[in-house]
Design a protein around this motif. Structure first.
Motif, PDB file in Angstrom:
ATOM      1  N   ASN A   1      11.744 -45.588 -20.444  1.00 59.06           N
ATOM      2  CA  ASN A   1      10.636 -45.639 -19.485  1.00 59.06           C
ATOM      3  C   ASN A   1       9.376 -46.167 -20.175  1.00 59.06           C
TER       4      ASN A   1
ATOM      5  N   ARG B   1      19.819 -50.010 -12.401  1.00 58.64           N
ATOM      6  CA  ARG B   1      18.450 -50.552 -12.387  1.00 58.64           C
ATOM      7  C   ARG B   1      18.428 -52.082 -12.209  1.00 58.64           C
TER       8      ARG B   1
ATOM      9  N   PRO C   1      13.636 -40.261 -16.460  1.00 56.17           N
ATOM     10  CA  PRO C   1      13.744 -40.488 -15.014  1.00 56.17           C
ATOM     11  C   PRO C   1      15.065 -39.896 -14.515  1.00 56.17           C
TER      12      PRO C   1
END
Lengths: 177, 498
Positions: free
Chosen positions: B120, B106, B489
């Motif tokens: 998240n 990320r 995710p």
């Protein structure tokens, strides 16, 4: 030691919390957290060791035991479920036993000193303290060994590395789209 | 040589500070983005990461407060050190692999980035960033104060600076710290950490040998003297008692994996597989450097009891008194430079994560994006944060001369209780929920601050840190289990499967 491990960890934490509450509610002993040295300012003394443990000795021993088990359980949690083989669990159980052995030697050495007032020495420290100092350090060394030596078997295998690189590629493709 | 003791010590510290400034200038050329500034572009080798990790662990708290605590409460203080092997192991088992994977996946540059990706949730990011800023203020102030106290002790021994004030020392030490942190960011920080780590290991080892030679019968004679005076302070639980000791065992052991300035460094290594060598190297370095903590504390306590030296004005003077009375001037110079090294390496790490929280995470949590021109703002906020922390340090010092060590312990406990469950367990347990994370962080902050501010003293030496840490662990797991299983995710789920 698969999906149930978190319940074991939760149970240990609950038990430890219960023990702390029981100790807080136990009959207080004056100076149990140390008192000022009668002659030297800034220095504290412990005083009567037996008296300090009379109401909470067993509880503190249980707390210590649970803490050592928690350390091993948390280490196992850090290893993917599919790598928690019988061999691995056996090794970790051995690590827990070594920690508990050092704990027992330290507590019993302290108890013996309080009863007799005499102690031998090992590498500069009274026996019970030597178990505390060297024993606590050494009893976690098997965790370091399994992490380093068993890294490619339990922590991050060649296949894991491939899977992660694939994941990175997929992520890059997604971003490019 | 003895006649030039102060000059030698001053020279060693001066050389070290010049080195820091030079490193800052060198690293400035390599710092081209906020990723370089905060996580060194994830390009560090194993030796650099290992030394940076352990030298950040052993801060001014270890060098100044640690020996002071052994002097004050005996063996109780050993527990903070002997737990290091288990603490490092847990940190690596639970955090190092997954934090590095998510950071690359990320493009995370801070711990709240990792938390936001894992859960998240911008709320978790915000709470973690606030926790970091609060903890950093207390901890950074402690470090700056420790640095200034030591500098004052050194300079006041010379004729030229005999009357130097603490405020001037805070200004000088902060200026050097700010300079190399602002110019070189984390790159300057970790490369100075390498030298700092080496100095600390050498200093720790040499001090052990010096300490063993103070009494004819070596360490055994020192411990016998303490034992004869008050046996409990030389027995396994020391003067502070069993629950204070086990509380430190718990908070310092497990809590190591919740220290943001340490686990952020686990995001910086070039390869995940480097972790296998980073762990043993870090631990070895820590143990060598920590020898100083135990040996100085024991010998000074024994020397005072035996009448070899006068009682200390403050327990925190243990290290500086030992160096001025028992150590060779050259060794004293190395150790004082090592002491500065330890304090600075922790301070720069805190400045770095505090700045990231302020300019990157809090704006991102509130507005959905971080500030424009992050690198420039990173440098500005680093300066401001250091000035605020230095002011806070002076205010705390003149208003209430509390032990440096206990302030440090408070900062450590706050981080341990609020970050360990969310990151260390959360990265390894897919069932962990946002509500569980929020409950853990909020309870940790509330309990730690309440116990500290209200001056509550639980019986049997139980600390507020232990209470908050246990509560946050129970709430984190309990609330998560009570909620519904979260949908992760896809990339995070796959990373957690590895």
């Amino acid at each position: 030691m698969g999906k149930n491990l978190i319940y074991v960890i939760f149970a240990i934490c609950l038990l430890m919390a219960g023990i702390v509450i029981a100790i807080i509610m136990a009959e207080p002993v004056a100076g149990s957290g140390g008192v000022a040295h009668p002659e030297i300012s800034g220095m504290q003394v412990g005083g009567d060791g037996q008296a300090r443990l009379v109401h909470i000795g067993n509880l503190a021993f249980m707390f210590h035991t649970l803490l050592l088990l928690l350390i091993v359980c948390l280490s196992i949690l850090g290893v993917s479920e599919r790598y928690r083989s019988k061999d691995f669990i056996l090794y970790m159980s051995g690590t827990a036993l070594l920690s508990l052995f050092c704990l027992w030697m330290m507590w019993s050495g302290h108890q013996q000193f309080m009863e007799t007032g005499t102690t031998g020495y090992f590498m500069g420290f009274p026996i019970a303290t030597a178990w505390q100092m060297y024993g606590t350090w050494i009893s976690a060394i098997p965790l370091i060994i399994i992490y380093s030596v068993g890294f490619r078997k339990y922590i991050f295998t060649e296949q894991d590395e491939k899977d992660f690189n694939e994941l990175l590629d997929d992520q890059k493709k997604k971003l490019e789209q | 040589m003895e006649a030039f003791r102060q000059e030698i010590i001053l020279g060693a510290v001066f050389l070290y500070m010049v080195f820091c400034i030079a490193t800052g200038l060198w690293a400035m050329k390599r710092t081209k983005s906020s990723s370089d500034f905060f996580i060194a572009g994830r390009g560090l080798g194993p030796i650099v990461v290992a030394l940076a990790l352990f030298s950040s662990t052993l801060s001014g708290f270890g060098f100044v407060g640690g020996p002071g605590l052994v002097y004050s409460i005996g063996v109780s203080a050993f527990w903070m050190v002997v737990i290091s092997s288990a603490g490092y192991a847990i940190g690596f088992f639970l955090v190092s692999k997954r934090i590095r994977m998510i950071a690359e996946l990320r493009n995370c540059i801070s711990l709240p980035d990792i938390a936001a990706a894992r859960y998240n949730s911008e709320l978790v990011r915000f709470l973690m960033a606030v926790t970091i800023v609060l903890g950093v203020m207390g901890y950074l102030a402690t470090q700056i104060l420790a640095m200034a106290v030591v500098m004052q002790a050194i300079l006041s021994g010379t004729a030229m600076f005999a009357d130097i004030g603490l405020v001037t020392c805070v200004a000088i030490s902060s200026a050097v710290l700010i300079f190399y942190c602002v110019t070189g960011g984390i790159i300057a920080s970790v490369y100075t950490d390498v030298v700092q780590g080496a100095i600390m290991m050498i200093a720790g080892t040499l001090i052990l040998f010096t300490a063993m030679s103070v009494f004819e019968g070596g360490m055994q004679e020192a411990t016998s003297i303490i034992l004869a005076n008050d046996s409990e302070s030389m027995m396994p639980f020391g003067a502070a008692g069993v629950m204070a000791s086990l509380g430190w065992f718990f908070v310092f052991g497990l809590g190591l994996a919740g220290q943001p300035h340490l686990i952020t460094k686990m995001m910086m290594n070039r390869n995940i597989s480097d972790n296998r060598s980073i762990l043993p190297m870090s631990l070895f370095g820590y143990i060598m450097a920590a020898l100083l903590w135990i040996s100085i504390g024991v010998v000074i306590r024994a020397a005072v009891i035996d009448g070899v030296i006068d009682p200390l004005a403050l327990p925190d003077d243990a290290a500086s008194v030992f160096l001025s009375v028992f150590a060779n001037p050259l060794l004293a110079g190395i150790v004082f430079a090592g002491l500065f090294a330890a304090i600075m390496s922790t301070s720069d790490a805190f400045l770095n994560i505090g700045t990231a929280a302020i300019i990157h995470d809090i704006p991102k949590a509130i507005h959905g994006h971080s500030v424009k021109n992050e690198l420039m703002w990173a440098r500005i906020v680093t300066v401001l944060l250091a000035i605020v922390a230095a002011s806070f340090a002076l205010y705390s010092h003149f208003k209430d001369a509390t032990l440096v060590a206990l302030l440090g312990a408070f900062g450590w406990a706050t981080f341990a209780a609020s970050i360990f469950p969310v990151i260390a367990i959360g990265l390894n347990w897919k069932r962990a929920t946002v509500m569980g994370a929020v409950a853990a962080i909020v309870s940790a902050l509330v309990i730690n601050f309440f116990v500290q501010l209200a001056g509550i003293v639980p019986p049997y030496g139980i600390s507020g840190g232990l209470l908050s840490f246990l509560t946050s662990l129970v709430l984190f797991i309990g609330v998560s289990l009570a909620g519904t299983e979260p949908e992760l995710p896809d990339d995070i789920r796959r990373a957690m499967d590895i």
